[in-house]
Scaffold this motif. Structure first.
Motif, PDB file in Angstrom:
ATOM      1  N   ARG A   1     -17.796 -51.807 -95.812  1.00 32.20           N
ATOM      2  CA  ARG A   1     -19.117 -51.218 -95.577  1.00 32.20           C
ATOM      3  C   ARG A   1     -20.079 -51.580 -96.724  1.00 32.20           C
ATOM      4  N   LEU A   2     -19.579 -51.524 -97.950  1.00 32.49           N
ATOM      5  CA  LEU A   2     -20.431 -51.882 -99.092  1.00 32.49           C
ATOM      6  C   LEU A   2     -20.930 -53.320 -98.961  1.00 32.49           C
ATOM      7  N   LEU A   3     -20.017 -54.208 -98.570  1.00 28.88           N
ATOM      8  CA  LEU A   3     -20.400 -55.618 -98.429  1.00 28.88           C
ATOM      9  C   LEU A   3     -21.426 -55.792 -97.306  1.00 28.88           C
ATOM     10  N   SER A   4     -21.276 -55.021 -96.235  1.00 29.46           N
ATOM     11  CA  SER A   4     -22.235 -55.153 -95.129  1.00 29.46           C
ATOM     12  C   SER A   4     -23.638 -54.753 -95.594  1.00 29.46           C
ATOM     13  N   ALA A   5     -23.704 -53.735 -96.452  1.00 24.99           N
ATOM     14  CA  ALA A   5     -25.024 -53.308 -96.965  1.00 24.99           C
ATOM     15  C   ALA A   5     -25.649 -54.394 -97.828  1.00 24.99           C
ATOM     16  N   CYS A   6     -24.809 -55.111 -98.560  1.00 24.97           N
ATOM     17  CA  CYS A   6     -25.334 -56.180 -99.418  1.00 24.97           C
ATOM     18  C   CYS A   6     -25.777 -57.389 -98.603  1.00 24.97           C
ATOM     19  N   ARG A   7     -25.098 -57.625 -97.491  1.00 25.72           N
ATOM     20  CA  ARG A   7     -25.557 -58.719 -96.621  1.00 25.72           C
ATOM     21  C   ARG A   7     -26.913 -58.371 -96.005  1.00 25.72           C
ATOM     22  N   ALA A   8     -27.094 -57.069 -95.732  1.00 31.99           N
ATOM     23  CA  ALA A   8     -28.338 -56.634 -95.085  1.00 31.99           C
ATOM     24  C   ALA A   8     -29.517 -56.697 -96.044  1.00 31.99           C
ATOM     25  N   GLU A   9     -29.241 -56.452 -97.309  1.00 33.04           N
ATOM     26  CA  GLU A   9     -30.350 -56.407 -98.270  1.00 33.04           C
ATOM     27  C   GLU A   9     -29.887 -56.853 -99.650  1.00 33.04           C
ATOM     28  N   LYS A  10     -30.735 -57.617-100.318  1.00 31.96           N
ATOM     29  CA  LYS A  10     -30.426 -58.075-101.664  1.00 31.96           C
ATOM     30  C   LYS A  10     -30.574 -56.915-102.652  1.00 31.96           C
ATOM     31  N   HIS A  11     -29.626 -56.767-103.577  1.00 25.98           N
ATOM     32  CA  HIS A  11     -29.712 -55.691-104.572  1.00 25.98           C
ATOM     33  C   HIS A  11     -29.951 -56.321-105.943  1.00 25.98           C
ATOM     34  N   GLU A  12     -31.163 -56.833-106.093  1.00 23.55           N
ATOM     35  CA  GLU A  12     -31.446 -57.664-107.249  1.00 23.55           C
ATOM     36  C   GLU A  12     -31.361 -56.914-108.573  1.00 23.55           C
ATOM     37  N   GLU A  13     -31.890 -55.689-108.587  1.00 24.72           N
ATOM     38  CA  GLU A  13     -31.847 -54.903-109.824  1.00 24.72           C
ATOM     39  C   GLU A  13     -30.415 -54.637-110.253  1.00 24.72           C
ATOM     40  N   MET A  14     -29.592 -54.227-109.291  1.00 22.93           N
ATOM     41  CA  MET A  14     -28.187 -53.959-109.618  1.00 22.93           C
ATOM     42  C   MET A  14     -27.493 -55.236-110.047  1.00 22.93           C
ATOM     43  N   GLN A  15     -27.817 -56.313-109.384  1.00 17.41           N
ATOM     44  CA  GLN A  15     -27.199 -57.589-109.745  1.00 17.41           C
ATOM     45  C   GLN A  15     -27.528 -57.945-111.186  1.00 17.41           C
ATOM     46  N   ARG A  16     -28.756 -57.709-111.582  1.00 18.89           N
ATOM     47  CA  ARG A  16     -29.181 -58.027-112.949  1.00 18.89           C
ATOM     48  C   ARG A  16     -28.496 -57.146-113.995  1.00 18.89           C
ATOM     49  N   LEU A  17     -28.109 -55.935-113.563  1.00 21.05           N
ATOM     50  CA  LEU A  17     -27.540 -54.960-114.489  1.00 21.05           C
ATOM     51  C   LEU A  17     -26.014 -55.031-114.565  1.00 21.05           C
ATOM     52  N   PHE A  18     -25.374 -55.386-113.473  1.00 21.72           N
ATOM     53  CA  PHE A  18     -23.920 -55.254-113.416  1.00 21.72           C
ATOM     54  C   PHE A  18     -23.153 -56.570-113.477  1.00 21.72           C
ATOM     55  N   GLN A  19     -23.789 -57.603-114.004  1.00 22.74           N
ATOM     56  CA  GLN A  19     -23.047 -58.813-114.343  1.00 22.74           C
ATOM     57  C   GLN A  19     -22.496 -58.614-115.752  1.00 22.74           C
ATOM     58  N   PHE A  20     -21.440 -59.300-116.091  1.00 21.64           N
ATOM     59  CA  PHE A  20     -20.919 -59.190-117.449  1.00 21.64           C
ATOM     60  C   PHE A  20     -21.892 -59.771-118.472  1.00 21.64           C
ATOM     61  N   ALA A  21     -22.748 -60.669-118.003  1.00 24.35           N
ATOM     62  CA  ALA A  21     -23.711 -61.300-118.907  1.00 24.35           C
ATOM     63  C   ALA A  21     -24.982 -60.460-119.061  1.00 24.35           C
ATOM     64  N   SER A  22     -25.057 -59.309-118.362  1.00 29.04           N
ATOM     65  CA  SER A  22     -26.332 -58.596-118.242  1.00 29.04           C
ATOM     66  C   SER A  22     -26.916 -58.114-119.564  1.00 29.04           C
ATOM     67  N   VAL A  23     -26.111 -57.385-120.348  1.00 29.94           N
ATOM     68  CA  VAL A  23     -26.642 -56.799-121.578  1.00 29.94           C
ATOM     69  C   VAL A  23     -27.118 -57.918-122.516  1.00 29.94           C
ATOM     70  N   GLY A  24     -26.303 -58.952-122.643  1.00 26.93           N
ATOM     71  CA  GLY A  24     -26.647 -60.088-123.500  1.00 26.93           C
ATOM     72  C   GLY A  24     -27.910 -60.786-123.028  1.00 26.93           C
ATOM     73  N   GLU A  25     -28.027 -60.908-121.732  1.00 28.09           N
ATOM     74  CA  GLU A  25     -29.190 -61.566-121.147  1.00 28.09           C
ATOM     75  C   GLU A  25     -30.477 -60.790-121.476  1.00 28.09           C
ATOM     76  N   HIS A  26     -30.417 -59.469-121.320  1.00 22.10           N
ATOM     77  CA  HIS A  26     -31.582 -58.642-121.647  1.00 22.10           C
ATOM     78  C   HIS A  26     -31.989 -58.815-123.111  1.00 22.10           C
ATOM     79  N   LEU A  27     -30.991 -58.772-123.988  1.00 25.61           N
ATOM     80  CA  LEU A  27     -31.305 -58.864-125.425  1.00 25.61           C
ATOM     81  C   LEU A  27     -31.831 -60.249-125.786  1.00 25.61           C
ATOM     82  N   ALA A  28     -31.198 -61.289-125.222  1.00 23.55           N
ATOM     83  CA  ALA A  28     -31.633 -62.657-125.520  1.00 23.55           C
ATOM     84  C   ALA A  28     -33.073 -62.855-125.065  1.00 23.55           C
ATOM     85  N   ASP A  29     -33.409 -62.268-123.924  1.00 25.17           N
ATOM     86  CA  ASP A  29     -34.778 -62.357-123.415  1.00 25.17           C
ATOM     87  C   ASP A  29     -35.757 -61.656-124.345  1.00 25.17           C
TER      88      ASP A  29
END
Lengths: 406, 429
Positions: B135-163
């Motif tokens: 069900r979770l995957l079906s919701a992601c196919r229906a709509e992009k979760h860009e904010e969550m994607q930006r936050l919940f990658q392993f590279a996220s915290v580093g990416e924010h700081l580097a920026d």
């Protein structure tokens, strides 16, 4: 000490994937015509490259150790063992005690049944949020937590294979694989280390991992197509374990070890992925190493994921190499192995080193016009890494003299 | 050779020119130091989520930053930004948003958390005929979760700081569990030592006090259950200790080659004198019974720094207040130092701020350097009953102490056999 002594040799390779286990199985698969191994049903609509059936106990001998690991750690610990064995270091406690390790890791499997229970009982009409405390308390297993912690793959490698010089875990999807390769190259070149184990592991056969990458709609959710045929439409995950033993030439020679190949340069960088930025990154990195490149005999082992605009830009960068007088033979290893994030670039580096030591190019990995049958003998291979979200990098691998070669 | 640019091994001397810190005690060096030497605790009852039915109900939460909604990466980013901004301002280096070196970041492993999973599960696009992850995957196919994607990658915290800070090259995100902060500093020292860079931004951050993390550590029997009063729970090195208290925090060090710091007239806050590391192959969560990996880690750090045990004026302990750590840490120190350890002051900052996990080695680096700057050793609070198994120990009990300290060793040990010790000096030799 001459600068040749600080050359970075690849003296051990450990590969485990959908294609098989070990260097021989992989070489035979990449030169054969069987194509990729794909499971289109279990995680539909997402195709994945499933792990070959493997007896983990041959590398992870204690059942107690095996029980403590979830699949990603087994894949990683197993392939690390293959690399150490391939380098002739299994059981050499004295050398393993000086071996520096960098593992590129995400995290491990969740308990899908438990997650479903929590979701069902804490959402919808009969929701009881407090209930999640009870479920988590009774259902979470302590061993599962240890199997989820990113640095516990390294921890397991220490325990099972006795690698204890130093132990670091890099995180950040593809960036982690790239950074571990770059850091190992720099440490050995500069004399900070003589012997290193680097690599990563990915288990594609888990829905919780698919979910993380589908948040940004990064997955290919259709009938399988190879990387370039997907035209940036998404990535296909593959179960892969890829580890390498890297060693200073001096250290390798002193113990009589032979090399698959040597590393000549590693570059890395990041951009925000605005239009044209990824291509610019690759171009400027390539320029820094162009003086070391043999224009005639260069191969490319592309780590393209098949996902996003940066993927398309990598193809433009590679196609444009012709303009500079390079005539590279290209292979896109994600088409055969699937995309494996942290383990991806280490896997590409392993295939490049293998190809150089065999003195031939693998058969094309996909049927697109980008890959052609090649007869020549490669003298150098450029491995690319363009992350599905962030991070761009290149590694240049060069063949070694026959008397030094495996 | 006085004030040389190279150390006893011919390597570039690495100095600290900026520091920043956030813990449950507050934001910034000044507030933290004031409370630390006053022996105040930042441990409280958890308010962030319901602790009903849980054995441990306390933590050192950082609840005073504006992070809404809470998630571990969002809080980790906010704390890291606070610490890094403070450090960069103090170092007065680079232009705004253009830090002239790489980022080495100790950050917790990232994963989706329950509020996000619930949100996706109940979205309109979620196919309710499916269950669980389908069900979770079906919701992601229906709509992009860009904010969550930006936050919940392993590279996220580093990416924010580097920026935000414009650090150079790939941001390196690392985890060596509870030794991560020490590892981040080690990587900075190594990069400057190789001549890759003149300066590095080393950050440790951890904002993972959430329900599942608490339950996980609790199931490993790692946490203190002395919930009342919360301030009394952490009892490092004492007989009553029964586990650590999870805590949040971040710290940042601006590292620089001595040569480059001098050239730009920077104020030098301390020296990175040496690092030691050795992995333990004994067990996933326990230390080799003979202590060899810890002993070797500590000894390697001393050798790397070119210092004798008697030249170390203070041990900034890992001191987690677990029965195992404190016993093995002190035992290993005694083996590495010899008899002089019995009279060397050792204290645990964690007795006041709790265990800041991935951030601990960085947070405690800042406090180690401040100890030398201020000539004052922070206490081990709640030290009431000595542990007879430890023998003679100077744990700086309950009250800060004035002392002229010119070198400190700070230990960080983590699950997975991770051991790092770093030696800090007051000024270049």
């Amino acid at each position: 000490m001459s600068s040749d002594d600080r050359q970075v040799w690849i003296t051990g390779i450990g590969l485990l994937s959908s294609l098989g286990e070990g260097v021989d199985a992989h070489w035979s698969a990449v030169t054969g015509k069987n194509g990729p191994v794909i499971d289109e049903d279990s995680y539909a609509p997402y195709p994945v490259h499933p792990l070959v059936e493997v007896d983990f106990a041959t590398q992870i001998k204690k059942r107690g150790d095996l029980r403590q690991m979830e699949p990603w750690q087994r894949i990683g610990t197993y392939s690390a063992g293959l690399a150490i064995e391939d380098a002739g270091l299994t059981g050499n406690l004295e050398m393993l005690d000086t071996m520096d390790m960098i593992v590129a890791a995400g995290s491990g499997e969740r308990d899908a049944d438990m997650d479903q229970k929590v979701l069902e009982s804490t959402t919808g009409e009969n929701a009881n949020k407090g209930h999640s405390n009870e479920i988590l308390k009774s259902e979470l297993r302590p061993t599962l937590f240890l199997a989820q912690l990113s640095n516990l793959l390294a921890g397991n490698i220490s325990i099972v294979h006795k690698v204890t010089g130093s132990s670091r875990t890099y995180m950040g999807e593809e960036l982690a694989g790239l950074a571990s390769i770059e850091n190992a190259f720099n440490r050995i070149s500069s004399g900070q280390s003589d012997l290193m184990l680097i690599g990563g592991a990915n288990n594609a056969q888990r829905k919780d991992a698919l979910l993380i990458f589908e948040l940004g709609q990064n997955l290919w959710g259709d009938k399988f197509k190879s990387v370039w045929e997907r035209d940036g439409g998404g990535l296909v995950m593959g179960s892969v374990g890829a580890f390498l033993v890297l060693e200073s030439a001096a250290h390798a020679k002193a113990r009589g070890a032979k090399a698959y190949a040597k590393m000549s340069a590693v570059t890395s960088g990041r951009c925000s992925r605005g239009e044209g930025e990824a291509r610019k990154q690759l171009l400027s990195q390539f320029e820094t190493m162009s003086g070391k490149i043999d224009k005639e005999q260069i191969g490319v082992m592309s780590g393209a994921s098949g996902c996003g605009q940066a993927n398309v830009e990598e193809l433009v960068f590679l196609s444009d190499l012709d303009v500079g007088g390079y005539n590279p033979v290209m292979r896109t290893y994600g088409s055969l192995l699937g995309h494996s994030f942290e383990a991806h670039m280490p896997a590409g580096l392993a295939l490049a080193a293998l190809s150089l030591s065999k003195g031939e190019y693998p058969a094309p990995f996909e049927e697109s016009e980008n890959e052609e049958i090649a007869e020549g003998i490669p003298s150098q291979i450029l491995v690319t890494s363009v992350g599905h979200w962030r991070g761009e990098g290149l590694a240049l691998v060069t063949g070694v003299d026959s008397k030094e070669a495996k | 050779m006085s004030n040389s640019n190279t150390d006893h091994k011919g390597r570039s001397v690495v100095v600290v020119t900026g520091m920043g810190v956030v813990t449950s005690l507050g934001q910034g060096q000044q507030d933290n130091w004031r409370d630390l030497i006053a022996g105040k605790s930042g441990i409280r009852h958890i308010k962030r989520f319901s602790t009903e039915g849980l054995r441990t109900t306390i933590a050192g939460c950082v609840d005073f930053l504006d992070v809404d909604p809470y998630s571990a990466p969002a809080l980790s980013i906010a704390m890291a930004e606070s610490a890094a901004s403070e450090a960069i301002e103090q170092a007065d280096i680079g232009k705004k948003g253009d830090f002239p070196g790489p980022l080495f970041l100790a950050t917790p492993p990232t994963e989706l958390e329950w509020p996000q999973r619930r949100e996706i599960y109940t979205e309109e696009g979620a196919d309710s005929s499916l269950e669980g992850y389908d069900r979770l995957l079906s919701a992601c196919r229906a709509e992009k979760h860009e904010e969550m994607q930006r936050l919940f990658q392993f590279a996220s915290v580093g990416e924010h700081l580097a920026d935000k800070y414009g650090t150079k090259g790939l941001p390196i995100s690392l985890s060596t569990a509870c030794a991560s902060g020490g590892t981040a500093i080690q990587l900075g020292v190594e990069a400057i030592g190789r001549g890759d860079t003149d300066t590095a931004l080393c950050v440790g951050t951890d904002g993972t006090v959430n329900l599942e993390a608490l339950v996980r550590f609790s199931l490993l029997s790692a946490l203190s259950t002395r919930n009342n009063p919360p301030e009394g729970a952490m009892a490092s090195f004492s007989k009553e200790r029964d586990g650590f208290v999870m805590a949040e925090g971040a710290a940042c060090l601006v590292l620089e080659s001595y040569e480059s710091a001098k050239a730009r007239g920077a104020n030098i806050l301390g020296v990175l004198a040496g690092c030691g590391e050795h992995a333990d192959a004994f067990h996933r969560t326990r230390t080799s019974p003979d202590g060899m990996p810890m002993i070797r880690t500590i000894s390697k750090a001393l050798v790397d720094a070119g210092l004798k045990p008697e030249e170390i004026g203070y041990v900034n302990a890992h001191g987690t207040s677990t029965p195992e750590n404190d016993k093995m840490e002190y035992f290993s120190l005694k083996q590495a130092f010899g008899d002089v350890m019995e009279t060397t002051p050792i204290s645990s900052n964690k007795s006041m701020i709790g265990h800041t996990l991935s951030a601990a080695g960085a947070v405690e680096a800042v406090f180690s350097l401040m100890t030398m700057q201020n000539g004052m050793i922070p206490p081990t609070i709640n030290y009431n009953t000595p542990d007879p198994d430890m023998g003679k120990i100077d744990a700086v009990p309950n009250k800060a102490r004035e002392a002229d300290v010119s070198a400190v060793i700070s230990n960080s040990f983590g699950f997975g056999g991770q051991n790092v010790s770093v030696v800090y000096g007051r000024e270049p030799k």
